[in-house]
Every structure is written in structure tokens, then in C-alpha cells.
Design an enzyme around this catalytic site. Sequence first.
Site: not given
Length: 639
Positions: A2, A106
Site C-alpha cells: 500500500c 497479513d
Amino acid sequence: MCRIFGSFATATTESELAVVSARQRHGGPDAQGLCVGPDWSLGCDRLAVTDPDGGRQPYRLSAGPEAHGIPGAPGIVAVFNGELYNHHELRRRLAGRGHTFPDRCDGTLLPALYAEYGLGFAEHLEGMYAVALLDLRDRARLVLATDDLGMKPLYHHQAPDGAVHFASELPALLAFDGVPVDPRPEALDEYLTTRACMGERTALRGIAVLPPGTTAVAVGRDGLRTHHRRAFATHTEPDRRDLRTPGAGLRRTLRREVHRLARADRPVCVVTSGGLDSGLVTALAAEQARVAGSLPVHSYHLTYRGRWPHSEHGYARAVARRCGTVHHQVEAEPARFPSLLQRTVRHLGQPNADPITLSSLVLYEAIGRAGFAVTLTGDGADEFFGGYDRVRAAVAAPPGSDWAEPYVEALAAVPRSLRERLYTPEFHTLLRERQATADRIVAGLRADATRNQLDQRRQKHQRHMCERRARLDALTRFETTRRLPGYHLRRTDHLSMAAGVEARLPFCQPAVTAWSSALPVAGREGKRALYAAGRGLLPDSVLRRSKQPFTLPVAAMLGPGQPLLDLARDVLTPARLRADGRLSSRHVSTLLDRQTRRPAPGTATAVWALLVHQLWQEQLAELASGSPGHGGVPEQAAA
């Protein structure tokens, strides 16, 4: 994977955060998330790789119905950029302690991991990451953490009143109110001496990069303070029996890491330059696909339309044929390079003098357009396995000789003798007051090697090996802790994410890097081990060829009649250089004339470096003025 951003100890409006997000949205096109309090904010632009349907950020761990006066506010909230390769193991451990998770992503486990281990939570992470976490359970505090190598950079600014802003990309950070656009004058010398601004400081005053392996904390308006600086992740050293046949042992280790990194919830491909390092990754990734019974791996190679020197496409095709990949040759159009260079400089946020940046952006954009969200690359092998001639030459220099100055000179985009002609008298005066970059690095390397040599003598190492080992350790430390993060890893992150692609780096995994310290001191042992690992996996033509970096044929492309040389002449004008005051317009014009009359690699590299720096300065001025051209998602370049 991200782009993250946020603020602490200061109020931030959602419209301000929208501008910050827009400047790095290319790296997180799949989803946006935001959590805002009275004097803090956390935001994320998501590239959904692990559990694409889950993993909504920011991640939260509730502290009850009320926290800090915000109904339903979380006790711990986190945003995350990266990949955690051990998240399955961590999830099982945390589930055993009573934690539950809404999905398989995750990053979802980060608040629970922090709840269990506090500021030591990052010690349990294995992967590449930049984490920003707010603990709102008592007195609010901001926690920032980066992986051990700095594969995922995090830029931050601290105001005099203690307010902290941070973002994954520097142009995004500059969109926050109160973050100044203030270039450091001496950064020009750092850049021309080492091809990038390395270390914690950036080219802008007051803006830093969180160092690799660091956990930093801000409480109230006390400002951001380093809580812990982790050593590079230790890993069990290779078995001594493996060291008798290092090629086979290293291949087993690299195979395990490539196979692990080749697994993802989105399509994965490989970058294949035609050299040893990317060839090994390609071969082992193709092997993993066969073992898993999945479709063949796709490999991508970048070349240039037309006839140019040093093309590697034949070697890349040979690797692809040997490994059975579906091969793609991406052809960049040199006529588009001037506009492409503008975008490349903008995505990097700071000047980087390696022409590979332009090539990389073209390649990653082609990979992204083809629908691949993940690619494996060979980055990091040269740093850890002694792939650079400058390191081997410094280690092999006779005892008592000057090894540090030639090494630093080999790093330069512009040789020292030319730099001294290009600088104005006023800039020379400033550098004398603050010490030239080359002198600072040379002094640091010599001091580090001296300490290493004393330590080895205390440990009764053989006297004749002490100096060479001491030099190698000092150089490896510099290459891996300063140059690799600042010069290589930041550009890999920024340019891959510019195309919405996650780049995974098998050679930067602790199990692989442990081999670099276990191999003998001899200058070529690291690369010999890699060549031995490639036997039977790669074509003989690739194993026999001399080393060639994956880059742009810059001397030819900055030749007479080429659009890049025309751009350099348009940009490096006497009026623009005089306005800046650090470079002699007369000597820069002489340099351009020399490249026009007789193109040469050294001259071309210097012109390229000056061109990139000038473009960066002008883009910085646009950012300072709030130019709308720096918001939103940039256009994609045609290959």
C-alpha cells in the site's frame, strides 16, 4: 502492499488528506481507508495482494465503546505498506492467545501483535514493511516501524511544535499543511558524489527517511524519537558442510526463498534482465510453478526500439527458453524519453542519477498493464555477494595503500575533478564550511575499517587477512546499510508502485544474505558462489558473459540529434543555472558541447545527473506552488 500516510499531535482536515492520498494513489489503486481523530490521522491507499477481498485498512483493535472522546474509536489502529512473509505463523500464535481475525490478510494481525508485544512487535515481523500505528488506549502515541533493510521507505517531518506528518512518498508528504518545501543546498554535492541522497536525510531540510530496522515513537507533542534500532535480521549461518560446496548450498537456500516469495493471491511474474542474478530468480520461480502444477511463469525484459549498444535481449530470451517461461520483450520508444523522464523524476521524489530509473518505470508499467500485481527481481545480489568491481578493487588494494578514495570516486555521477570545476565559488565556500560529501564518506570508511581490524586481531584472526577482511566488512556495511536503501531500494519501491506493482526481492531475505558473511574474504567468492548456483539452471552463454548492469545506453541516447540531449540543452540553460547559483553556467555549457561533439559514457552520465537534478528542482517549485499537475493518478507511459 500500500501507500500509507498520517499525522500526529496536529489537526488535519479530510480535504488535506485527500490531496496527500492523491499524490501517491498510483501505488494503492484498489481501495482507500482513513481514520481521523481530533489531533491525529491514519490513511492508506491499498494495492490488494494478500487476501484481496479482505484486509480493509486502517486495521483496528477495539478498546471499547469510548476512547479519547470518539464514539466507537479503536484502542489500536494501524496502517501498513508491505508484505509479511511469516503472517501465517504469527496468526496461529496470536490465535492461541485468544485473538480472532476477520480475514486472511497479513496486516490484519498488526494491532493484535502490538497488543501482545508492545514496542517490540516489529521484532516478530519477517518481510518488507513500513508500519504506522496509533495506541489510543491511554495517552495517545504514534509508533512507526520499518523493515531491516529499508525496502519500504517512510518519509516524515517534525514541526517545531512537535507535530509529526508522514507518508510513503515524498511528494505526498509535501501536501500536508505545515510541511515546508525547503531544499538543502549541500544535497547537490551529496547527489553528484553518490548518485543519490543516502542515509536518513533527504534532499529537503527537515524531512527524513525512517532508517532501516527502526521503531520510532511520538507521545503527545514531544516529537518523534527513536525507540529501537534493530540490527539487520540475523539468521542461522550456512552449515559448514554447505560451505565446502557453496554453489549447491546457496542454491538450496535461494530456491526456498524464491519459492516462498513466488506464492501470492494475485498474478506473479519475474523481471529477467539477461544477467546472472535475475536469471537465477527466473529459473527458480519457473521451477516453483512446475512443482505447484500452475501455469508457466511470465518473464519480462526491457529493451529499446531501434539499434542500441549493449542490448541484452538475446541473453534474456536464452534464459526464458531454458526456464520455459512465457517471455515478453518490452520495447521502450526513445522519442518518448523526455516526457517519461519528467514522470520518472516526479515519482522518485528525490534526484537519482542512475538511468536505470527510466528503464525501470517503462518495465513496471508494462507489467502492471498486463495484469500482474507482483514481480520478483534480482535486486540486492551485488551488494551482498560482492558483485561490484569497486568493492573488489578496494579489498585487493595493497596493504597501507589508499583504497577508500578510489572506492568513493567510483560511486560518483560526476568525478571530483569535474565537480570542482562545475561548482561556483560560493558553493565551494559552503562545502568547505560543511565538509564535502566525499571527504565525509572516506573518513567514515577508514574509521570503520580500523575498528574492524582491531576487533579481528583481538579475535586472533590471521594477521595477513585482517586488513582485507576489515575493508570488506566496512564496505559491505556501507553498501548494504546506506547505499542499498538510499540508491536502490527506494527507487525500486517508488517506480514499481508507480505502476501498481509489488516488487519482491529474494536476494534481500535474511536466509540468503547470511551467505554473504559466511563466504571467504576473497573478492570474487560471493559471485563465484552465485555462478556455481546457476550451473545447470541457466544457459552457459549467460554464465560465461561479463557483468553488465540493466540500464539505459545513456552515452548513445544523449548523442547528437537525440531527444534527451535536446531536453538537456533546453533545461540546463545559463539563466536557470545562474538563478540557482551553485553550478557554473559556463562550465555546464562546455560539458554539453563536449557531449554533442564527442559522446562518451563519463560525460553523458554527468549531463544526465545534472539534467535530472534540474528537472527535480523545477518540479519541486511546482509542488511548493500547489500546481494541480502533481495530484491524482499520473498518465501511463506507452512502452
